[in-house]
Design a protein around this motif. Sequence first.
Motif, PDB file in Angstrom:
ATOM      1  N   MET A 158      17.399  60.331  98.171  1.00  0.00           N
ATOM      2  CA  MET A 158      16.709  60.893  97.028  1.00  0.00           C
ATOM      3  C   MET A 158      16.423  62.383  97.237  1.00  0.00           C
ATOM      4  SD  MET A 158      16.268  58.437  94.992  1.00  0.00           S
ATOM      5  CE  MET A 158      16.569  56.726  95.097  1.00  0.00           C
ATOM      6  N   LYS A 159      16.365  62.777  98.495  1.00  0.00           N
ATOM      7  CA  LYS A 159      15.993  64.153  98.827  1.00  0.00           C
ATOM      8  C   LYS A 159      16.960  65.183  98.251  1.00  0.00           C
ATOM      9  CE  LYS A 159      15.057  66.940 102.918  1.00  0.00           C
ATOM     10  NZ  LYS A 159      14.999  66.932 104.370  1.00  0.00           N
ATOM     11  N   HIS A 160      18.233  64.855  98.198  1.00  0.00           N
ATOM     12  CA  HIS A 160      19.241  65.826  97.793  1.00  0.00           C
ATOM     13  C   HIS A 160      19.721  65.654  96.355  1.00  0.00           C
ATOM     14  CE1 HIS A 160      19.407  67.300 101.851  1.00  0.00           C
ATOM     15  NE2 HIS A 160      19.538  66.075 102.288  1.00  0.00           N
ATOM     16  N   LEU A 161      19.038  64.821  95.598  1.00  0.00           N
ATOM     17  CA  LEU A 161      19.416  64.656  94.197  1.00  0.00           C
ATOM     18  C   LEU A 161      19.055  65.916  93.413  1.00  0.00           C
ATOM     19  CD1 LEU A 161      18.226  61.045  93.347  1.00  0.00           C
ATOM     20  CD2 LEU A 161      20.566  61.860  93.478  1.00  0.00           C
ATOM     21  N   PRO A 162      19.879  66.304  92.452  1.00  0.00           N
ATOM     22  CA  PRO A 162      19.521  67.472  91.635  1.00  0.00           C
ATOM     23  C   PRO A 162      18.281  67.174  90.791  1.00  0.00           C
ATOM     24  CG  PRO A 162      21.503  66.417  90.793  1.00  0.00           C
ATOM     25  CD  PRO A 162      21.162  65.727  92.078  1.00  0.00           C
ATOM     26  N   ALA A 163      17.575  68.231  90.440  1.00  0.00           N
ATOM     27  CA  ALA A 163      16.333  68.073  89.675  1.00  0.00           C
ATOM     28  C   ALA A 163      16.572  67.441  88.313  1.00  0.00           C
ATOM     29  CB  ALA A 163      15.663  69.432  89.503  1.00  0.00           C
TER      30      ALA A 163
ATOM     31  N   SER B 289      18.587  64.918  87.732  1.00  0.00           N
ATOM     32  CA  SER B 289      19.078  63.543  87.861  1.00  0.00           C
ATOM     33  C   SER B 289      18.137  62.571  87.145  1.00  0.00           C
ATOM     34  CB  SER B 289      19.182  63.158  89.337  1.00  0.00           C
ATOM     35  OG  SER B 289      17.897  63.075  89.913  1.00  0.00           O
ATOM     36  N   ALA B 290      18.637  61.398  86.861  1.00  0.00           N
ATOM     37  CA  ALA B 290      17.855  60.381  86.156  1.00  0.00           C
ATOM     38  C   ALA B 290      16.603  60.005  86.950  1.00  0.00           C
ATOM     39  CB  ALA B 290      18.711  59.144  85.904  1.00  0.00           C
ATOM     40  N   TYR B 291      16.735  59.961  88.276  1.00  0.00           N
ATOM     41  CA  TYR B 291      15.588  59.623  89.124  1.00  0.00           C
ATOM     42  C   TYR B 291      14.441  60.607  88.898  1.00  0.00           C
ATOM     43  CZ  TYR B 291      12.733  59.127  93.308  1.00  0.00           C
ATOM     44  OH  TYR B 291      11.686  58.973  94.163  1.00  0.00           O
ATOM     45  N   TRP B 292      14.723  61.903  88.972  1.00  0.00           N
ATOM     46  CA  TRP B 292      13.670  62.907  88.819  1.00  0.00           C
ATOM     47  C   TRP B 292      13.190  63.008  87.376  1.00  0.00           C
ATOM     48  CZ3 TRP B 292      10.972  63.787  92.736  1.00  0.00           C
ATOM     49  CH2 TRP B 292      11.528  63.848  94.005  1.00  0.00           C
ATOM     50  N   ARG B 293      14.078  62.772  86.411  1.00  0.00           N
ATOM     51  CA  ARG B 293      13.639  62.783  85.009  1.00  0.00           C
ATOM     52  C   ARG B 293      12.631  61.671  84.764  1.00  0.00           C
ATOM     53  NH1 ARG B 293      19.213  63.493  83.641  1.00  0.00           N
ATOM     54  NH2 ARG B 293      19.208  61.332  82.949  1.00  0.00           N
ATOM     55  N   LYS B 294      12.811  60.540  85.427  1.00  0.00           N
ATOM     56  CA  LYS B 294      11.884  59.423  85.276  1.00  0.00           C
ATOM     57  C   LYS B 294      10.600  59.667  86.064  1.00  0.00           C
ATOM     58  CE  LYS B 294      10.792  55.161  84.170  1.00  0.00           C
ATOM     59  NZ  LYS B 294      10.381  54.825  82.838  1.00  0.00           N
ATOM     60  N   ARG B 295      10.737  60.185  87.291  1.00  0.00           N
ATOM     61  CA  ARG B 295       9.579  60.358  88.164  1.00  0.00           C
ATOM     62  C   ARG B 295       8.705  61.545  87.764  1.00  0.00           C
ATOM     63  NH1 ARG B 295       8.937  59.322  94.391  1.00  0.00           N
ATOM     64  NH2 ARG B 295       6.989  60.424  94.652  1.00  0.00           N
TER      65      ARG B 295
ATOM     66  N   ALA C 235      11.679  68.082  85.828  1.00  0.00           N
ATOM     67  CA  ALA C 235      13.120  67.833  85.727  1.00  0.00           C
ATOM     68  C   ALA C 235      13.768  68.662  84.621  1.00  0.00           C
ATOM     69  CB  ALA C 235      13.378  66.345  85.487  1.00  0.00           C
ATOM     70  N   ARG C 236      12.980  69.108  83.665  1.00  0.00           N
ATOM     71  CA  ARG C 236      13.542  69.906  82.575  1.00  0.00           C
ATOM     72  C   ARG C 236      13.905  71.321  83.014  1.00  0.00           C
ATOM     73  NH1 ARG C 236       9.673  69.838  77.754  1.00  0.00           N
ATOM     74  NH2 ARG C 236       8.250  68.529  78.877  1.00  0.00           N
ATOM     75  N   TRP C 237      13.322  71.784  84.098  1.00  0.00           N
ATOM     76  CA  TRP C 237      13.556  73.147  84.562  1.00  0.00           C
ATOM     77  C   TRP C 237      14.460  73.145  85.783  1.00  0.00           C
ATOM     78  CZ3 TRP C 237      10.492  77.952  83.766  1.00  0.00           C
ATOM     79  CH2 TRP C 237       9.854  77.942  82.527  1.00  0.00           C
ATOM     80  N   GLY C 238      15.589  73.821  85.652  1.00  0.00           N
ATOM     81  CA  GLY C 238      16.476  74.014  86.786  1.00  0.00           C
ATOM     82  C   GLY C 238      16.316  75.429  87.317  1.00  0.00           C
ATOM     83  N   VAL C 239      17.174  75.792  88.236  1.00  0.00           N
ATOM     84  CA  VAL C 239      17.117  77.126  88.830  1.00  0.00           C
ATOM     85  C   VAL C 239      17.299  78.197  87.757  1.00  0.00           C
ATOM     86  CG1 VAL C 239      18.245  78.692  90.447  1.00  0.00           C
ATOM     87  CG2 VAL C 239      17.908  76.299  91.066  1.00  0.00           C
ATOM     88  N   ALA C 240      18.226  77.980  86.842  1.00  0.00           N
ATOM     89  CA  ALA C 240      18.492  78.975  85.797  1.00  0.00           C
ATOM     90  C   ALA C 240      17.258  79.213  84.932  1.00  0.00           C
ATOM     91  CB  ALA C 240      19.671  78.535  84.928  1.00  0.00           C
ATOM     92  N   GLU C 241      16.545  78.149  84.587  1.00  0.00           N
ATOM     93  CA  GLU C 241      15.353  78.293  83.747  1.00  0.00           C
ATOM     94  C   GLU C 241      14.252  79.062  84.484  1.00  0.00           C
ATOM     95  OE1 GLU C 241      17.777  75.165  82.010  1.00  0.00           O
ATOM     96  OE2 GLU C 241      17.059  75.430  84.049  1.00  0.00           O
ATOM     97  N   TYR C 242      14.084  78.765  85.778  1.00  0.00           N
ATOM     98  CA  TYR C 242      13.091  79.503  86.560  1.00  0.00           C
ATOM     99  C   TYR C 242      13.458  80.982  86.648  1.00  0.00           C
ATOM    100  CZ  TYR C 242      10.347  75.516  88.117  1.00  0.00           C
ATOM    101  OH  TYR C 242       9.512  74.446  88.158  1.00  0.00           O
TER     102      TYR C 242
END
Length: 92
Positions: free
Chosen positions: A1-6, A8-14, A19-26
Amino acid sequence: MKHLPATSAYWRKREPEKARWGVAEYLLAIIADSVRWLVWSKTKDAKFNRKRPKPIPRPGDDEAKKQGKGRMAGAVALTIEEVKRRLALPRK
């Protein structure tokens, strides 16, 4: 789980807000904040340090403020002697 992208479905649920913000948004938020500050710095308001632009809220900022933790939470100030000691260490 540590290396899943922000996004991913796991992080969108958790943690859906983060999860809505990636590197580009920041990065875009940082750029927008910088441009707004730069424009403000050339105004009369800046001369008197008033009406400073507020940064774009980032995911998790509200929770951090409620818990008394900001972006600099846990930061420790170093003494002048410690800074000098660290600067004198050999570099690799």
